[in-house]
Design a protein around this motif. Sequence first.
Motif, PDB file in Angstrom:
ATOM      1  N   UNK A 221     -42.101 -58.702 -21.018  1.00 18.19           N
ATOM      2  CA  UNK A 221     -43.401 -59.214 -20.610  1.00 18.19           C
ATOM      3  C   UNK A 221     -43.450 -59.254 -19.088  1.00 18.19           C
ATOM      4  N   UNK A 222     -43.898 -58.159 -18.515  1.00 16.48           N
ATOM      5  CA  UNK A 222     -44.025 -58.096 -17.062  1.00 16.48           C
ATOM      6  C   UNK A 222     -42.713 -58.213 -16.327  1.00 16.48           C
ATOM      7  N   UNK A 223     -41.670 -57.601 -16.869  1.00 12.54           N
ATOM      8  CA  UNK A 223     -40.364 -57.648 -16.220  1.00 12.54           C
ATOM      9  C   UNK A 223     -39.479 -58.786 -16.667  1.00 12.54           C
ATOM     10  N   UNK A 224     -39.984 -59.643 -17.548  1.00 13.79           N
ATOM     11  CA  UNK A 224     -39.212 -60.744 -18.128  1.00 13.79           C
ATOM     12  C   UNK A 224     -38.993 -60.454 -19.606  1.00 13.79           C
ATOM     13  N   UNK A 225     -37.759 -60.629 -20.088  1.00 12.03           N
ATOM     14  CA  UNK A 225     -37.485 -60.413 -21.509  1.00 12.03           C
ATOM     15  C   UNK A 225     -37.729 -61.720 -22.266  1.00 12.03           C
ATOM     16  N   UNK A 226     -38.780 -61.728 -23.061  1.00  8.66           N
ATOM     17  CA  UNK A 226     -39.120 -62.899 -23.886  1.00  8.66           C
ATOM     18  C   UNK A 226     -38.391 -62.776 -25.217  1.00  8.66           C
ATOM     19  N   UNK A 227     -37.627 -63.801 -25.576  1.00  8.03           N
ATOM     20  CA  UNK A 227     -36.881 -63.817 -26.835  1.00  8.03           C
ATOM     21  C   UNK A 227     -37.163 -65.112 -27.572  1.00  8.03           C
ATOM     22  N   UNK A 228     -37.631 -64.993 -28.802  1.00  7.63           N
ATOM     23  CA  UNK A 228     -37.804 -66.155 -29.672  1.00  7.63           C
ATOM     24  C   UNK A 228     -36.903 -65.946 -30.875  1.00  7.63           C
ATOM     25  N   UNK A 229     -36.020 -66.906 -31.127  1.00  5.31           N
ATOM     26  CA  UNK A 229     -35.030 -66.712 -32.197  1.00  5.31           C
ATOM     27  C   UNK A 229     -35.570 -67.006 -33.591  1.00  5.31           C
ATOM     28  N   UNK A 230     -36.842 -67.413 -33.702  1.00  2.68           N
ATOM     29  CA  UNK A 230     -37.443 -67.608 -35.023  1.00  2.68           C
ATOM     30  C   UNK A 230     -37.114 -68.945 -35.637  1.00  2.68           C
ATOM     31  N   UNK A 231     -36.728 -68.949 -36.906  1.00  3.42           N
ATOM     32  CA  UNK A 231     -36.539 -70.212 -37.626  1.00  3.42           C
ATOM     33  C   UNK A 231     -35.748 -69.980 -38.903  1.00  3.42           C
ATOM     34  N   UNK A 232     -35.413 -71.102 -39.578  1.00  4.79           N
ATOM     35  CA  UNK A 232     -34.727 -71.044 -40.876  1.00  4.79           C
ATOM     36  C   UNK A 232     -35.521 -71.798 -41.933  1.00  4.79           C
ATOM     37  N   UNK A 233     -36.849 -71.675 -41.805  1.00  4.85           N
ATOM     38  CA  UNK A 233     -37.777 -72.198 -42.799  1.00  4.85           C
ATOM     39  C   UNK A 233     -38.590 -71.053 -43.383  1.00  4.85           C
TER      40      UNK A 233
END
Length: 277
Positions: A221-233
């Motif tokens: 995202x514009x030179x930044x790596x966005x990481x969302x690890x999600x969930x366990x639901x």
Amino acid sequence: METDMETEHEAPRRYRSIWLSDLHLGTRGCQADMLLDFLKHTELEYLYLVGDIVDGWRLKKGWYWPQAHNDVVQKVLRRVRKGTKVFLIPGNHDEVFRDFIGLQFGGVTILEDAVHTTADGRRFLVLHGDLFDAVVKYAKWLAYVGDSAYTLLLTLNTWLNAARRRFGFQYWSLSAYLKNRTKKAVEFIGNYEQALADEAKRRQVDGIICGHIHHAEMRDMGGVLYCNDGDWVESCTALVEHADGTLEIIHWADEVRKRVAARQPGQPGGTTQKAAA
């Protein structure tokens, strides 16, 4: 007796780091058995628990703590004793832990946020993300209402998957399916991701790792790596770092499906499943 998620003679996967969030231990929606299976098949140096690990909101309304949820806690503490460095970054559902920032419990260090340096030298800001959610930050009562509706949806999801298992189908998330097809939800996710990317730029790091919205994602995202690890639901996902610093989102429910399929009679490389005792 061999269950769908059990396997024999499979070497653990080795990762440098793993990020998990939104386990929601203490709720019926928590996929604790799937999580235990993931922990059983992985080895690591660093474990980040990125918020909403224990769901204090639900536990205040009624106590629910089955053995599998206790097993998850014990499994994590066992990793600490074996040398894994474990960090807990509280979220909005386990915000009580924010009163203990900087302290250790059972070897688990509680932090407000963290900066993780990958094996290839990149720096990632790690935080839960609820402070960038306007509803949670400025209208908490509305967040509680939304949580109750979400809990009802997860209850429906639990019943649906019980029926699917009875007919031989694997896990599938109704709540994730609906969320991904709702315009307002998609718009909210987009705004949330941009806010986190902007914070990463402000903090002058290479990327950001978060949770909160139950939507696993990894993109530039514009030179930044966005990481969302999600969930366990809903999705049963984790973010992992390989030995060379490469990051990857693991969809564990898919991994389990592949494993089960490989054991089915008549499949290439498959074996006959043991009969139930």
